[in-house]
Scaffold this motif. Structure first.
Motif, PDB file in Angstrom:
ATOM      1  N   ALA A 311       1.381  -6.515 -18.058  1.00 14.39           N
ATOM      2  CA  ALA A 311       1.442  -5.108 -18.462  1.00 14.39           C
ATOM      3  C   ALA A 311       0.471  -4.340 -17.575  1.00 14.39           C
ATOM      4  O   ALA A 311      -0.634  -4.829 -17.290  1.00 14.39           O
ATOM      5  CB  ALA A 311       1.081  -4.936 -19.935  1.00 14.39           C
ATOM      6  N   PHE A 312       0.863  -3.145 -17.145  1.00 17.25           N
ATOM      7  CA  PHE A 312       0.024  -2.418 -16.198  1.00 17.25           C
ATOM      8  C   PHE A 312       0.229  -0.916 -16.352  1.00 17.25           C
ATOM      9  O   PHE A 312       1.233  -0.434 -16.895  1.00 17.25           O
ATOM     10  CB  PHE A 312       0.361  -2.833 -14.764  1.00 17.25           C
ATOM     11  CG  PHE A 312       1.803  -2.641 -14.392  1.00 17.25           C
ATOM     12  CD1 PHE A 312       2.270  -1.436 -13.867  1.00 17.25           C
ATOM     13  CD2 PHE A 312       2.718  -3.669 -14.570  1.00 17.25           C
ATOM     14  CE1 PHE A 312       3.598  -1.261 -13.539  1.00 17.25           C
ATOM     15  CE2 PHE A 312       4.063  -3.505 -14.244  1.00 17.25           C
ATOM     16  CZ  PHE A 312       4.500  -2.301 -13.728  1.00 17.25           C
ATOM     17  N   HIS A 313      -0.745  -0.169 -15.830  1.00 16.98           N
ATOM     18  CA  HIS A 313      -0.659   1.292 -15.780  1.00 16.98           C
ATOM     19  C   HIS A 313      -1.402   1.764 -14.536  1.00 16.98           C
ATOM     20  O   HIS A 313      -2.528   1.339 -14.267  1.00 16.98           O
ATOM     21  CB  HIS A 313      -1.270   1.934 -17.021  1.00 16.98           C
ATOM     22  CG  HIS A 313      -1.247   3.435 -16.991  1.00 16.98           C
ATOM     23  ND1 HIS A 313      -0.087   4.156 -17.165  1.00 16.98           N
ATOM     24  CD2 HIS A 313      -2.241   4.349 -16.779  1.00 16.98           C
ATOM     25  CE1 HIS A 313      -0.360   5.449 -17.091  1.00 16.98           C
ATOM     26  NE2 HIS A 313      -1.654   5.590 -16.853  1.00 16.98           N
ATOM     27  N   ARG A 314      -0.758   2.646 -13.774  1.00 16.44           N
ATOM     28  CA  ARG A 314      -1.352   3.190 -12.552  1.00 16.44           C
ATOM     29  C   ARG A 314      -1.209   4.703 -12.551  1.00 16.44           C
ATOM     30  O   ARG A 314      -0.122   5.236 -12.791  1.00 16.44           O
ATOM     31  CB  ARG A 314      -0.665   2.607 -11.316  1.00 16.44           C
ATOM     32  CG  ARG A 314      -1.074   3.267 -10.005  1.00 16.44           C
ATOM     33  CD  ARG A 314      -0.520   2.526  -8.804  1.00 16.44           C
ATOM     34  NE  ARG A 314       0.919   2.599  -8.685  1.00 16.44           N
ATOM     35  CZ  ARG A 314       1.586   3.589  -8.071  1.00 16.44           C
ATOM     36  NH1 ARG A 314       0.919   4.615  -7.576  1.00 16.44           N
ATOM     37  NH2 ARG A 314       2.905   3.558  -7.986  1.00 16.44           N
ATOM     38  N   GLU A 315      -2.310   5.408 -12.288  1.00 19.92           N
ATOM     39  CA  GLU A 315      -2.307   6.858 -12.131  1.00 19.92           C
ATOM     40  C   GLU A 315      -2.779   7.192 -10.723  1.00 19.92           C
ATOM     41  O   GLU A 315      -3.762   6.630 -10.249  1.00 19.92           O
ATOM     42  CB  GLU A 315      -3.231   7.534 -13.148  1.00 19.92           C
ATOM     43  CG  GLU A 315      -2.821   7.331 -14.588  1.00 19.92           C
ATOM     44  CD  GLU A 315      -3.770   8.010 -15.555  1.00 19.92           C
ATOM     45  OE1 GLU A 315      -4.694   8.715 -15.084  1.00 19.92           O
ATOM     46  OE2 GLU A 315      -3.603   7.834 -16.779  1.00 19.92           O
ATOM     47  N   GLU A 316      -2.080   8.111 -10.083  1.00 21.24           N
ATOM     48  CA  GLU A 316      -2.419   8.439  -8.705  1.00 21.24           C
ATOM     49  C   GLU A 316      -2.267   9.926  -8.454  1.00 21.24           C
ATOM     50  O   GLU A 316      -1.280  10.541  -8.866  1.00 21.24           O
ATOM     51  CB  GLU A 316      -1.515   7.661  -7.744  1.00 21.24           C
ATOM     52  CG  GLU A 316      -1.743   7.940  -6.271  1.00 21.24           C
ATOM     53  CD  GLU A 316      -0.855   7.085  -5.388  1.00 21.24           C
ATOM     54  OE1 GLU A 316      -0.884   5.849  -5.546  1.00 21.24           O
ATOM     55  OE2 GLU A 316      -0.121   7.651  -4.569  1.00 21.24           O
ATOM     56  N   GLU A 317      -3.262  10.515  -7.766  1.00 19.31           N
ATOM     57  CA  GLU A 317      -3.190  11.882  -7.279  1.00 19.31           C
ATOM     58  C   GLU A 317      -3.301  11.850  -5.762  1.00 19.31           C
ATOM     59  O   GLU A 317      -4.239  11.267  -5.217  1.00 19.31           O
ATOM     60  CB  GLU A 317      -4.315  12.746  -7.854  1.00 19.31           C
ATOM     61  CG  GLU A 317      -4.209  13.016  -9.340  1.00 19.31           C
ATOM     62  CD  GLU A 317      -5.312  13.952  -9.826  1.00 19.31           C
ATOM     63  OE1 GLU A 317      -6.158  14.347  -8.972  1.00 19.31           O
ATOM     64  OE2 GLU A 317      -5.340  14.272 -11.009  1.00 19.31           O
ATOM     65  N   ALA A 318      -2.357  12.482  -5.091  1.00 23.06           N
ATOM     66  CA  ALA A 318      -2.369  12.553  -3.632  1.00 23.06           C
ATOM     67  C   ALA A 318      -2.428  14.016  -3.224  1.00 23.06           C
ATOM     68  O   ALA A 318      -1.466  14.775  -3.464  1.00 23.06           O
ATOM     69  CB  ALA A 318      -1.132  11.883  -3.042  1.00 23.06           C
ATOM     70  N   SER A 319      -3.552  14.420  -2.639  1.00 23.81           N
ATOM     71  CA  SER A 319      -3.720  15.798  -2.193  1.00 23.81           C
ATOM     72  C   SER A 319      -3.586  15.867  -0.678  1.00 23.81           C
ATOM     73  O   SER A 319      -4.035  14.961   0.041  1.00 23.81           O
ATOM     74  CB  SER A 319      -5.097  16.336  -2.611  1.00 23.81           C
ATOM     75  OG  SER A 319      -5.235  16.330  -4.013  1.00 23.81           O
ATOM     76  N   PHE A 320      -3.004  16.952  -0.196  1.00 25.22           N
ATOM     77  CA  PHE A 320      -2.729  17.108   1.222  1.00 25.22           C
ATOM     78  C   PHE A 320      -3.555  18.243   1.821  1.00 25.22           C
ATOM     79  O   PHE A 320      -4.159  19.048   1.109  1.00 25.22           O
ATOM     80  CB  PHE A 320      -1.235  17.347   1.453  1.00 25.22           C
ATOM     81  CG  PHE A 320      -0.402  16.119   1.249  1.00 25.22           C
ATOM     82  CD1 PHE A 320       0.050  15.369   2.319  1.00 25.22           C
ATOM     83  CD2 PHE A 320      -0.077  15.682  -0.032  1.00 25.22           C
ATOM     84  CE1 PHE A 320       0.806  14.226   2.138  1.00 25.22           C
ATOM     85  CE2 PHE A 320       0.685  14.542  -0.237  1.00 25.22           C
ATOM     86  CZ  PHE A 320       1.130  13.809   0.848  1.00 25.22           C
ATOM     87  N   GLN A 321      -3.549  18.311   3.127  1.00 18.69           N
ATOM     88  CA  GLN A 321      -4.296  19.313   3.873  1.00 18.69           C
ATOM     89  C   GLN A 321      -3.548  20.636   3.899  1.00 18.69           C
ATOM     90  O   GLN A 321      -2.318  20.674   3.791  1.00 18.69           O
ATOM     91  CB  GLN A 321      -4.511  18.810   5.309  1.00 18.69           C
ATOM     92  CG  GLN A 321      -5.338  19.727   6.191  1.00 18.69           C
ATOM     93  CD  GLN A 321      -5.832  19.010   7.419  1.00 18.69           C
ATOM     94  OE1 GLN A 321      -6.165  17.824   7.351  1.00 18.69           O
ATOM     95  NE2 GLN A 321      -5.893  19.699   8.544  1.00 18.69           N
ATOM     96  N   ALA A 322      -4.306  21.733   4.032  1.00 23.89           N
ATOM     97  CA  ALA A 322      -3.692  23.048   4.191  1.00 23.89           C
ATOM     98  C   ALA A 322      -2.772  23.032   5.409  1.00 23.89           C
ATOM     99  O   ALA A 322      -3.175  22.636   6.506  1.00 23.89           O
ATOM    100  CB  ALA A 322      -4.765  24.112   4.356  1.00 23.89           C
ATOM    101  N   PHE A 323      -1.535  23.457   5.204  1.00 24.76           N
ATOM    102  CA  PHE A 323      -0.502  23.368   6.233  1.00 24.76           C
ATOM    103  C   PHE A 323       0.068  24.764   6.477  1.00 24.76           C
ATOM    104  O   PHE A 323       0.336  25.500   5.523  1.00 24.76           O
ATOM    105  CB  PHE A 323       0.597  22.403   5.781  1.00 24.76           C
ATOM    106  CG  PHE A 323       1.607  22.072   6.836  1.00 24.76           C
ATOM    107  CD1 PHE A 323       1.355  21.055   7.745  1.00 24.76           C
ATOM    108  CD2 PHE A 323       2.797  22.771   6.936  1.00 24.76           C
ATOM    109  CE1 PHE A 323       2.287  20.739   8.727  1.00 24.76           C
ATOM    110  CE2 PHE A 323       3.733  22.463   7.907  1.00 24.76           C
ATOM    111  CZ  PHE A 323       3.479  21.440   8.808  1.00 24.76           C
ATOM    112  N   PRO A 324       0.257  25.157   7.751  1.00 26.92           N
ATOM    113  CA  PRO A 324       0.749  26.506   8.044  1.00 26.92           C
ATOM    114  C   PRO A 324       2.271  26.619   7.927  1.00 26.92           C
ATOM    115  O   PRO A 324       3.008  25.899   8.596  1.00 26.92           O
ATOM    116  CB  PRO A 324       0.297  26.729   9.488  1.00 26.92           C
ATOM    117  CG  PRO A 324       0.262  25.351  10.094  1.00 26.92           C
ATOM    118  CD  PRO A 324      -0.108  24.414   8.974  1.00 26.92           C
TER     119      PRO A 324
END
Length: 698
Positions: A311-324
């Motif tokens: 049994a498992f649980h994974r939480e992930e946040e992926a933030s990116f760079q300011a893009f023009p």
């Protein structure tokens, strides 16, 4: 031999293992194929393992995890070097990455599976090449499972590691790392905790120029990461074991250097003549944040069978760079943050029906939830600062949120026909229910799709160290719901159901382990009749397109007297697609894998070692004339064991080769000219660097 029980896929080939291990590897117990402990000699497929010593040897040259694996695992493409591992395929197809059996992949195609753990906390990395349905979608090219360190019975054991990497280009050209672990236990309970910290400086190419940041997918310059991993293992009784593990991981940008665009307020505005300057600040910096818990239980005699539960649980946040992004009055900068939660439970029974017939069967249940927003930055402030200062103006949706519920049942049977021949076959049935949220006035909805996947194999053991196998297998990948839906009201969820994109593969292989040789090789042919393609605005479409990849994958190590060894790996791959005239042509260079080779010579005794390694990526050109230029780099490593620890000195890119990374060349094709000039995306390879590492166990 006592079985090492792990829910992760464990595979072994170890082409760069120490000579003394060449014979021992014959008897290693691994978990592969049916996800149960199996001897290597019973595996009908190309399988590889990178032990912790081999991995640390590469890391000591200044390489990150994905770079090290790209040089050690045949069939796996060389690494992009930035944060992303987009395009780092196996056998020309996508690869599924797991940590202790928990998938780092998701339906949303965020290519950060290796930005997930520090190598300090890794026991070994196990790989199976080729299409597989062992853990669900995403493994059309293979599976990479990262096995973490565990505690052992005995007193308290401590391990310390520290190191620096620099190219001596500038005072900011310095990476350093510090890690500490503690482990121990008794026969009933064992525990491990490891903390690893890495701080990167700026990076420079072979010409001494500061490398432009990867503004599309972000990179690891001025990046700080911390990995905290711990686990407890309980031997409940003679038949039962329980393991509980947890991880906190953060990797993010912490610097003040950014890309300065001098022409944002010009008429018309443009992205030409950009340069790197101090003064960067943003209300949203590139980062990867992950939390994970993982429980594994084993009962050796439940209803007369082995039973495994995870049994498992994974939480992930992926933030990116300011893009023009181009707008009517110039350029507007935006940065997305994409959140994924994955929970699941998996159960498996392993039954021995007779002396020569075994059966494995089980059920997997998972739920994946996704949402994403987009931060809009104040355009006037951005224009006035040349894009260096990014202050939040508003936050809005980036992609439609969704939920995917999956249920999968599988069974695998093995028949040992006689002393030499073993036959295997299995099937996996997987159903996915998709619920998509409303997005920018476009209605969401629900639909479902499924995949039925088969495998069959024959393995023949000649009894003298030589083995041959023939294998047919299927795997599948998932179209990205976030990019597929929400781009047009004409693509309704109810009337446009997703479908699994299946890959079929046949493989003929051979391996030999014995005496002074360790070898393994396979030829393969993989095909599919659908593909996922990116439009100019980077949305995705599932198209009816016949695609095939075929090639050769192999590795050899020869051990000599007095501690010398030599060997190499070779992966020759050709990726093709069928055009409108029904003829096969070279596949789009944005997606096709690049053939590669490595060669090494090494020496070691009980206290010292030396290794010289060459890495070569071949040129690639597609049917439209788009090219990826290959390159060759050379790495060197020296180590000395002393009474106060082990000292390692490494040089990466010894000849100071100037080259553009494969990802940089692909990114230029993806983003230019629609999102700006090519030079903004052509991410360069790092020049010569020197690394000094000290490690000690006590």
């Amino acid at each position: 031999m006592k079985k090492t029980l792990s829910f992760g896929l464990a595979v072994v080939a170890g082409t760069t293992a120490l000579g003394s291990q060449a014979q021992e590897v014959q008897d290693t117990m691994v978990v592969v194929g049916s996800r149960t402990p199996t001897e290597i000699s019973q595996i009908p497929g190309a399988v590889w393992v990178v032990e912790k010593e081999e991995l640390q040897q590469q890391i000591s040259t200044g390489a990150d995890l994905k770079t090290a694996l790209g040089k050690l695992v045949p069939g796996l493409d060389f690494a992009p070097q930035g944060r992303t591992n987009y395009g780092q395929n196996m056998r020309g197809r996508s690869v599924q990455v797991l940590i202790d059996g928990v998938s780092m992949n998701s339906s949303r195609g965020i290519s950060r599976q290796f930005d997930s753990i520090d190598p300090f906390n890794i026991e070994r990395v196990e790989v199976i090449s080729g299409a597989s349905s062992l853990y669900g979608g995403g493994a059309t090219g293979g599976i990479i499972n990262i096995i973490t360190r565990k505690g052992e019975p005995g007193g308290l054991k401590l391990r310390t590691e520290t190191g620096i990497t620099t190219g001596f280009n500038d005072s900011s050209d310095l990476d350093y790392r510090l890690a500490q672990s503690a482990s121990g236990g008794n026969e009933r309970v064992q525990g491990y905790i490891g903390v690893a910290y890495q701080d990167n400086g700026r990076h420079f190419d072979a010409s001494g120029n500061e490398i432009f940041p990867d503004i599309a997918q972000t990179d690891l310059q001025d990046n700080r990461s911390i990995d905290v991993l711990g686990n407890l293992s309980f031997n409940i009784d003679a038949n039962q074991t329980l393991s509980v593990g947890a991880q906190l991981y953060r990797s993010g940008y912490e610097g003040d250097r950014g890309v300065y665009f001098p022409n944002l307020d010009a008429t018309p505005a443009n992205l030409d003549d950009a340069e790197i300057r101090d003064g960067y600040s943003s209300d949203r910096d590139p980062a990867t944040d992950r939390k994970m818990v993982n429980l594994q239980y084993h009962h050796a005699d439940l209803l007369g069978q082995n039973f495994y539960l995870q049994a498992f649980h994974r939480e992930e946040e992926a933030s990116f760079q300011a893009f023009p992004y181009s707008v009517d009055d110039g350029y507007e900068f935006r940065a997305s943050k994409q959140n994924t939660d994955l929970s699941g439970i998996k159960g498996l029974f392993d039954a021995q029906l007779s002396d020569n017939i075994g059966l494995t069967y089980g059920l997997d249940l998972t739920r994946e939830q996704f949402d994403a927003d987009q931060m809009f930055f104040d355009q006037a402030i951005a224009d006035a600062s040349g894009g260096l200062v990014q202050e939040e103006a508003s936050i809005g949706p980036r992609y439609p949120g969704y939920e995917v519920d999956t249920i999968a049942a599988f069974t695998q049977a093995d028949w040992q026909v006689n002393e030499g021949l073993k036959l295997s076959a299995g099937v996996r049935q997987q159903r996915m229910d998709v619920e998509v949220d409303d997005f920018k006035g476009i209605p969401g909805g629900e639909n479902d799709y499924d995949a039925t996947l088969f495998n069959a194999s024959a393995l023949y053991d000649y009894g003298n160290g030589h083995q041959n196998w023939l294998r047919y297998s299927q795997g599948f990948e998932l179209p990205d719901p976030a990019k597929y839906y929400g781009k047009s009201a004409n693509i309704s969820v109810a009337e446009n159901p997703l479908s699994a994109i299946e890959t079929d593969q046949v493989e003929l292989g051979w391996r030999y382990r014995g005496g002074d040789w360790m070898t393994q090789a396979a030829i393969y042919y993989a095909w599919s009749d659908k593909a996922v393609e990116n439009a100019e605005d980077l949305s995705v479409t599932v198209v009816d397109e016949k695609k095939r990849d075929y090639g050769f994958e192999g590795a050899v190590t020869r051990y000599f007297d007095h501690g010398f060894e030599a060997g190499g790996t070779l992966h020759l791959v050709r990726s093709e697609q069928k055009n409108d005239d029904g003829e096969w042509e070279k596949r789009d260079a944005r997606y096709a894998s690049v053939s590669s080779a490595t060669a090494f010579v090494g020496w070691s005794d009980l206290t010292r070692s030396a290794r010289l390694q060459a890495n070569h990526a071949l040129d690639l050109e597609d049917a439209e004339g788009r090219e990826i230029d290959g390159y060759t780099t050379l790495d060197m490593l020296l180590s000395q064991q002393t009474d106060i620890g082990k000292f390692s000195f490494g040089v990466q890119n010894l000849l100071d080769e100037q080259y553009s990374t494969v990802w940089g060349q692909r990114a230029a094709m993806f983003y230019s000219p629609f999102y700006g000039p090519e030079y903004l995306y052509d991410y360069q390879g790092r020049g010569r660097t020197y690394s000094l590492t000290w490690s000690h166990q006590y």
